[in-house]
Design an enzyme around this catalytic site. Structure first.
Site, short mmCIF file in Angstrom:
data_model
loop_
_atom_site.label_atom_id
_atom_site.label_comp_id
_atom_site.label_asym_id
_atom_site.label_seq_id
_atom_site.Cartn_x
_atom_site.Cartn_y
_atom_site.Cartn_z
N GLY A 30 -66.51 -20.43 -30.66
CA GLY A 30 -66.09 -21.61 -31.40
C GLY A 30 -67.23 -22.12 -32.26
CB SER A 32 -72.47 -25.34 -34.35
OG SER A 32 -73.54 -26.09 -33.86
N GLY A 35 -68.43 -27.57 -28.03
CA GLY A 35 -68.48 -27.84 -26.60
C GLY A 35 -68.59 -26.60 -25.74
CE LYS A 36 -70.14 -21.88 -29.22
NZ LYS A 36 -70.18 -23.08 -30.11
CB SER A 37 -73.62 -25.07 -24.37
OG SER A 37 -74.02 -24.07 -25.28
CB SER A 104 -69.17 -14.61 -31.23
OG SER A 104 -68.43 -15.46 -30.40
#
Length: 196
Positions: A30, A32, A35-37, A104
């Site tokens: 997704g 920057s 909320g991925k991290s 990615s």
């Protein structure tokens, strides 16, 4: 000196018996600030509390070490994803649930990541839209990109190709972290169950 290359390693079945679950890759992609991290860390904590053996590969952390020599050109982005995918596959082959949090941006690179561990790869689109990500902007990166201080910034001056058929889509733009975590956790518990 003992040469470990000649000693048999545990089979996949033995690792599953040891850990109580199959290895797998949970690939969060997704923009920057989507909320991925945060989601990856919360998922790791929730899975570990249930007895899973897991780890997180975070894009920012990897770019500070393993991928420190890479920039943000399309070629470097492909190489960044390739390296992360190979490492994630190694963890999964060793029986861990490996959670990646990597922008990615290109479908082709994510397709390669899937090929690295196709037997148990789960693409998760962390789908906060650009306006939500820019509003959050915890590192001020969107502001810098809009001011021309950052080039090749995904979503502003470089493309993001959203997944066409992810295993699951999590809308972190409209859901709380807890709601997003619950959705993703239930998915993982169903698809990589603990064995009795």
């Amino acid at each position: 000196m003992i040469n470990d290359l000649h000693h048999p390693t545990p089979t996949t079945a033995k690792r599953q018996a040891l850990y109580g679950h199959a290895g797998g890759v949970i690939w969060l992609t997704g923009l920057s600030a989507a909320g991925k991290s945060s989601l990856a860390m919360a998922l790791e904590k929730a899975l570990c509390a249930r007895g899973y053996v897991c780890c997180v590969l975070d894009g920012d952390t990897l770019r500070a070490g393993l991928n420190a020599n890479l920039g943000f050109s399309p070629e470097d982005r492909h190489e960044n994803v390739r390296r992360v995918a190979e490492v994630a596959a190694l963890f999964a082959q060793a029986g861990l649930v490996c959670i990646t949090a990597v922008i990615s941006p290109y479908r082709e690179a994510r397709a390669h990541a899937r090929q690295c561990y196709a037997q148990n790869f789960h693409e998760v689109h962390v789908a906060a839209d650009l306006s939500a990500c820019e509003y959050r902007d915890p590192k001020g990166l969107y502001r810098k990109a809009r001011a021309g201080e950052l080039v090749d910034f995904t979503g502003v001056s470089a493309p993001y190709e959203p997944p066409l058929n992810p295993e699951i889509r999590i809308d972190t733009g409209s859901e709380t972290l807890n709601a997003s975590l619950d959705t993703l956790l239930q998915y993982v518990l169903h698809h990589i169950p603990l064995r009795a």
